[in-house]
Scaffold this motif. Sequence first.
Motif, PDB file in Angstrom:
ATOM      1  N   SER A 143       6.209 -21.053  -0.837  1.00  0.00           N
ATOM      2  CA  SER A 143       7.425 -21.040  -1.641  1.00  0.00           C
ATOM      3  C   SER A 143       7.818 -22.484  -1.918  1.00  0.00           C
ATOM      4  O   SER A 143       7.852 -23.305  -0.999  1.00  0.00           O
ATOM      5  CB  SER A 143       8.552 -20.311  -0.907  1.00  0.00           C
ATOM      6  OG  SER A 143       8.297 -18.927  -0.849  1.00  0.00           O
ATOM      7  N   GLN A 144       8.092 -22.781  -3.170  1.00  0.00           N
ATOM      8  CA  GLN A 144       8.407 -24.142  -3.573  1.00  0.00           C
ATOM      9  C   GLN A 144       9.712 -24.158  -4.373  1.00  0.00           C
ATOM     10  O   GLN A 144      10.041 -23.193  -5.061  1.00  0.00           O
ATOM     11  CB  GLN A 144       7.265 -24.718  -4.406  1.00  0.00           C
ATOM     12  CG  GLN A 144       5.916 -24.708  -3.696  1.00  0.00           C
ATOM     13  CD  GLN A 144       4.790 -25.186  -4.580  1.00  0.00           C
ATOM     14  OE1 GLN A 144       4.872 -26.264  -5.173  1.00  0.00           O
ATOM     15  NE2 GLN A 144       3.730 -24.404  -4.689  1.00  0.00           N
ATOM     16  N   PRO A 145      10.461 -25.249  -4.296  1.00  0.00           N
ATOM     17  CA  PRO A 145      11.747 -25.314  -5.003  1.00  0.00           C
ATOM     18  C   PRO A 145      11.560 -25.189  -6.512  1.00  0.00           C
ATOM     19  O   PRO A 145      10.611 -25.725  -7.084  1.00  0.00           O
ATOM     20  CB  PRO A 145      12.290 -26.693  -4.623  1.00  0.00           C
ATOM     21  CG  PRO A 145      11.548 -27.093  -3.398  1.00  0.00           C
ATOM     22  CD  PRO A 145      10.194 -26.464  -3.511  1.00  0.00           C
ATOM     23  N   CYS A 146      12.486 -24.475  -7.146  1.00  0.00           N
ATOM     24  CA  CYS A 146      12.496 -24.350  -8.603  1.00  0.00           C
ATOM     25  C   CYS A 146      13.713 -25.079  -9.157  1.00  0.00           C
ATOM     26  O   CYS A 146      14.621 -25.479  -8.420  1.00  0.00           O
ATOM     27  CB  CYS A 146      12.535 -22.873  -9.012  1.00  0.00           C
ATOM     28  SG  CYS A 146      11.034 -21.975  -8.573  1.00  0.00           S
ATOM     29  N   ALA A 147      13.749 -25.228 -10.479  1.00  0.00           N
ATOM     30  CA  ALA A 147      14.798 -26.020 -11.109  1.00  0.00           C
ATOM     31  C   ALA A 147      16.179 -25.401 -10.952  1.00  0.00           C
ATOM     32  O   ALA A 147      17.184 -26.108 -11.077  1.00  0.00           O
ATOM     33  CB  ALA A 147      14.476 -26.201 -12.590  1.00  0.00           C
ATOM     34  N   ASP A 148      16.264 -24.098 -10.671  1.00  0.00           N
ATOM     35  CA  ASP A 148      17.571 -23.460 -10.495  1.00  0.00           C
ATOM     36  C   ASP A 148      18.051 -23.484  -9.056  1.00  0.00           C
ATOM     37  O   ASP A 148      19.057 -22.867  -8.714  1.00  0.00           O
ATOM     38  CB  ASP A 148      17.531 -22.021 -11.006  1.00  0.00           C
ATOM     39  CG  ASP A 148      16.510 -21.165 -10.268  1.00  0.00           C
ATOM     40  OD1 ASP A 148      15.804 -21.686  -9.374  1.00  0.00           O
ATOM     41  OD2 ASP A 148      16.402 -19.968 -10.590  1.00  0.00           O
ATOM     42  N   GLY A 149      17.315 -24.185  -8.182  1.00  0.00           N
ATOM     43  CA  GLY A 149      17.718 -24.301  -6.792  1.00  0.00           C
ATOM     44  C   GLY A 149      17.117 -23.267  -5.872  1.00  0.00           C
ATOM     45  O   GLY A 149      17.226 -23.391  -4.646  1.00  0.00           O
ATOM     46  N   GLU A 150      16.468 -22.251  -6.424  1.00  0.00           N
ATOM     47  CA  GLU A 150      15.826 -21.222  -5.613  1.00  0.00           C
ATOM     48  C   GLU A 150      14.401 -21.651  -5.260  1.00  0.00           C
ATOM     49  O   GLU A 150      13.771 -22.437  -5.975  1.00  0.00           O
ATOM     50  CB  GLU A 150      15.792 -19.900  -6.373  1.00  0.00           C
ATOM     51  CG  GLU A 150      17.168 -19.314  -6.693  1.00  0.00           C
ATOM     52  CD  GLU A 150      17.876 -18.803  -5.453  1.00  0.00           C
ATOM     53  OE1 GLU A 150      17.177 -18.415  -4.488  1.00  0.00           O
ATOM     54  OE2 GLU A 150      19.120 -18.806  -5.434  1.00  0.00           O
ATOM     55  N   SER A 151      13.905 -21.112  -4.136  1.00  0.00           N
ATOM     56  CA  SER A 151      12.508 -21.339  -3.749  1.00  0.00           C
ATOM     57  C   SER A 151      11.697 -20.104  -4.089  1.00  0.00           C
ATOM     58  O   SER A 151      12.087 -18.984  -3.725  1.00  0.00           O
ATOM     59  CB  SER A 151      12.401 -21.655  -2.261  1.00  0.00           C
ATOM     60  OG  SER A 151      12.917 -22.933  -1.982  1.00  0.00           O
ATOM     61  N   ARG A 152      10.607 -20.297  -4.798  1.00  0.00           N
ATOM     62  CA  ARG A 152       9.755 -19.187  -5.200  1.00  0.00           C
ATOM     63  C   ARG A 152       8.292 -19.613  -5.082  1.00  0.00           C
ATOM     64  O   ARG A 152       7.972 -20.794  -5.135  1.00  0.00           O
ATOM     65  CB  ARG A 152      10.024 -18.775  -6.656  1.00  0.00           C
ATOM     66  CG  ARG A 152      11.440 -18.306  -6.946  1.00  0.00           C
ATOM     67  CD  ARG A 152      11.567 -17.949  -8.430  1.00  0.00           C
ATOM     68  NE  ARG A 152      12.895 -17.462  -8.768  1.00  0.00           N
ATOM     69  CZ  ARG A 152      13.909 -18.244  -9.107  1.00  0.00           C
ATOM     70  NH1 ARG A 152      13.734 -19.557  -9.150  1.00  0.00           N
ATOM     71  NH2 ARG A 152      15.078 -17.715  -9.410  1.00  0.00           N
ATOM     72  N   LYS A 153       7.427 -18.634  -4.968  1.00  0.00           N
ATOM     73  CA  LYS A 153       6.006 -18.918  -5.021  1.00  0.00           C
ATOM     74  C   LYS A 153       5.636 -19.261  -6.460  1.00  0.00           C
ATOM     75  O   LYS A 153       6.265 -18.800  -7.408  1.00  0.00           O
ATOM     76  CB  LYS A 153       5.201 -17.717  -4.527  1.00  0.00           C
ATOM     77  CG  LYS A 153       5.458 -17.393  -3.061  1.00  0.00           C
ATOM     78  CD  LYS A 153       4.697 -16.164  -2.615  1.00  0.00           C
ATOM     79  CE  LYS A 153       4.998 -15.872  -1.135  1.00  0.00           C
ATOM     80  NZ  LYS A 153       4.280 -14.670  -0.643  1.00  0.00           N
ATOM     81  N   ARG A 154       4.608 -20.074  -6.589  1.00  0.00           N
ATOM     82  CA  ARG A 154       4.165 -20.439  -7.936  1.00  0.00           C
ATOM     83  C   ARG A 154       2.675 -20.706  -7.938  1.00  0.00           C
ATOM     84  O   ARG A 154       2.082 -21.043  -6.906  1.00  0.00           O
ATOM     85  CB  ARG A 154       4.926 -21.643  -8.468  1.00  0.00           C
ATOM     86  CG  ARG A 154       4.597 -22.976  -7.813  1.00  0.00           C
ATOM     87  CD  ARG A 154       5.199 -24.135  -8.624  1.00  0.00           C
ATOM     88  NE  ARG A 154       6.652 -24.130  -8.629  1.00  0.00           N
ATOM     89  CZ  ARG A 154       7.397 -24.570  -9.653  1.00  0.00           C
ATOM     90  NH1 ARG A 154       6.796 -25.038 -10.732  1.00  0.00           N
ATOM     91  NH2 ARG A 154       8.699 -24.547  -9.594  1.00  0.00           N
ATOM     92  N   LEU A 155       2.081 -20.560  -9.120  1.00  0.00           N
ATOM     93  CA  LEU A 155       0.713 -20.991  -9.378  1.00  0.00           C
ATOM     94  C   LEU A 155       0.811 -22.189 -10.302  1.00  0.00           C
ATOM     95  O   LEU A 155       1.322 -22.090 -11.417  1.00  0.00           O
ATOM     96  CB  LEU A 155      -0.105 -19.873 -10.036  1.00  0.00           C
ATOM     97  CG  LEU A 155      -0.306 -18.611  -9.208  1.00  0.00           C
ATOM     98  CD1 LEU A 155      -1.019 -17.539 -10.041  1.00  0.00           C
ATOM     99  CD2 LEU A 155      -1.106 -18.895  -7.946  1.00  0.00           C
ATOM    100  N   THR A 156       0.354 -23.324  -9.829  1.00  0.00           N
ATOM    101  CA  THR A 156       0.491 -24.561 -10.586  1.00  0.00           C
ATOM    102  C   THR A 156      -0.638 -24.698 -11.595  1.00  0.00           C
ATOM    103  O   THR A 156      -1.812 -24.602 -11.244  1.00  0.00           O
ATOM    104  CB  THR A 156       0.481 -25.777  -9.640  1.00  0.00           C
ATOM    105  OG1 THR A 156       1.530 -25.618  -8.684  1.00  0.00           O
ATOM    106  CG2 THR A 156       0.699 -27.054 -10.412  1.00  0.00           C
ATOM    107  N   GLY A 157      -0.270 -24.890 -12.850  1.00  0.00           N
ATOM    108  CA  GLY A 157      -1.252 -25.084 -13.913  1.00  0.00           C
ATOM    109  C   GLY A 157      -1.210 -26.504 -14.434  1.00  0.00           C
ATOM    110  O   GLY A 157      -0.658 -27.414 -13.821  1.00  0.00           O
ATOM    111  N   GLY A 158      -1.795 -26.688 -15.596  1.00  0.00           N
ATOM    112  CA  GLY A 158      -1.834 -27.993 -16.235  1.00  0.00           C
ATOM    113  C   GLY A 158      -3.226 -28.588 -16.219  1.00  0.00           C
ATOM    114  O   GLY A 158      -3.793 -28.817 -15.159  1.00  0.00           O
TER     115      GLY A 158
END
Length: 538
Positions: free
Chosen positions: A432-447
């Motif tokens: 779980s990583q911090p998101c821009a709205d202050g919540e922590s969520r799981k994510r798949l990092t792209g780019g």
Amino acid sequence: MGFLKNLQATKDAMTAGLRGEGPSEEALASLTPEQRAKYDEQMARVAGAQAQAADAQAGVVAAHADSVARRPLRGPAGEFVFGSETLGVMLSEEQIASMSSAELMAWQTQQSKDQFKDLLKNPFGGKKAPAAPMAPVGSAPVDRGQQIAVERSARDAAREPYLAAYPVPVVFSRLATRSKTQIEEVTAYLASSGLATRPDLVYGLYRVPDQISPGSLRGDRGRVVEWDIVHAPSTGLSPTTAAPSAVFFDGEERWVARRTGEPSVADEELVLAYLTAAGIGPDQCLGIARSLAIRSEGGGEGETSYTFSRVTGAHAFHPAGMGAGVVDQMKRSRPLDLPSGAPTGIHMAALNWRAIARAVHPMSHRAYTIPSPFPYLPSSPQELIRMYLEIVGVRPNDAYSTAVTEDGVRNILGREVKAGGLVTVTTNSGDSQPCADGESRKRLTGGSLVVLVYRDREEYAAGRDRWAAYQRDVLQSSLESQTGWNRPVEALDYARLPGGLRSLIKAAEKVADFVDMDSSSSPIDDLAPHRYCWPPEK
């Protein structure tokens, strides 16, 4: 006895020749004319075989050297990502020429054995990154934040000699939006922040190419989608009620004429044609942003799961009231005769972030690795953007676009290598990583790409020389390599894709619905393998 003696002499002479040793004068003198002729014939064959083997090996060496030269990463990270820069035990031309055929065959056999052993250790191409230095026994655990600061400080110091004389500070403002309303929320933010009235302070903007909360609420139009606004310091700006425009160019529509084999159309090239026709310069442009769709499919019983990202088009952001009627005129003139590459006076740079990510952030479902196995490389694409802008010295009033994005179709599902490299596991469940709205969520990092488009100046050409030196001396890289930018127009070879992903791509939903995650859309037979120019001219 004379016959047996001569036979043994012939055998000794030929054996000595095969070992690369010259036969003794006594051995040659004892041969009959017929035996000497056979000996000379055999030695000529050996010499020919040696020359052919040397030519073949020289070809392999040259091909490998060319492949290494085209890598976006060199040095330790390049060897980790792409394999050794040397081809086994390299031999000089003099060494090859001095080897007997038996010795050359033994060396080539060993090369094959070494490659086979590497295949057994690493059958799927997955490798563990080099272990970070271990802390002394009994010492306190490494604090992630402190380690990040230490590594970042070292990179900043290494970059200092290459900086432009007066680099503009770069600010990243990240905001959380919802999938269905992301464009409206971005333009509203630009208005409320005052940046909409000061495009000369904005480097660019882009949808962060990550999938947030993967695996949950699949197809939910309310999924969190993050955007980055890249700009100079902007304190004291007054908000406005006039939201800027975001003009969309659909990648599935045929805007540009291209023939098979010609360079494809980069999203930024088409949008630049619009901005030029509309008389919108970089000081009036808020950014060119590729429209990115990320979708999860599969994962049921017996199914292979995928989370794939795909560029569906591009937006041009600029103050409202500009460019009226230009898009309609472009549509009436389709297909456009658009030259490949940047227009005169504009520079476009595409940097291969994906290569760096494979070294410093190999698992998309987890945060980037700390301590970094290659701390001389940037840990995020945002840091790479900052590096480029500060070294080249680009000013925001000259920038059309600054973005982290994707190209083509790519599966961003997390991968972990286990069992000593023998097993690769895919997953969408991670940290779980911090998101821009202050919540922590799981994510798949792209780019995969960092794209920068700006009005060129003489001082920027000098800045790119500094950037090239910095890449060579510090990053040990050539990040303009292997980006896929302007790849030739050709049909997508579905046979080269994994079976499950091939079927998924060929049955993908229409782009307009794809962006909204609408499950009611109709399937299409084939996705266009190139945006804006498919099908090609005949």
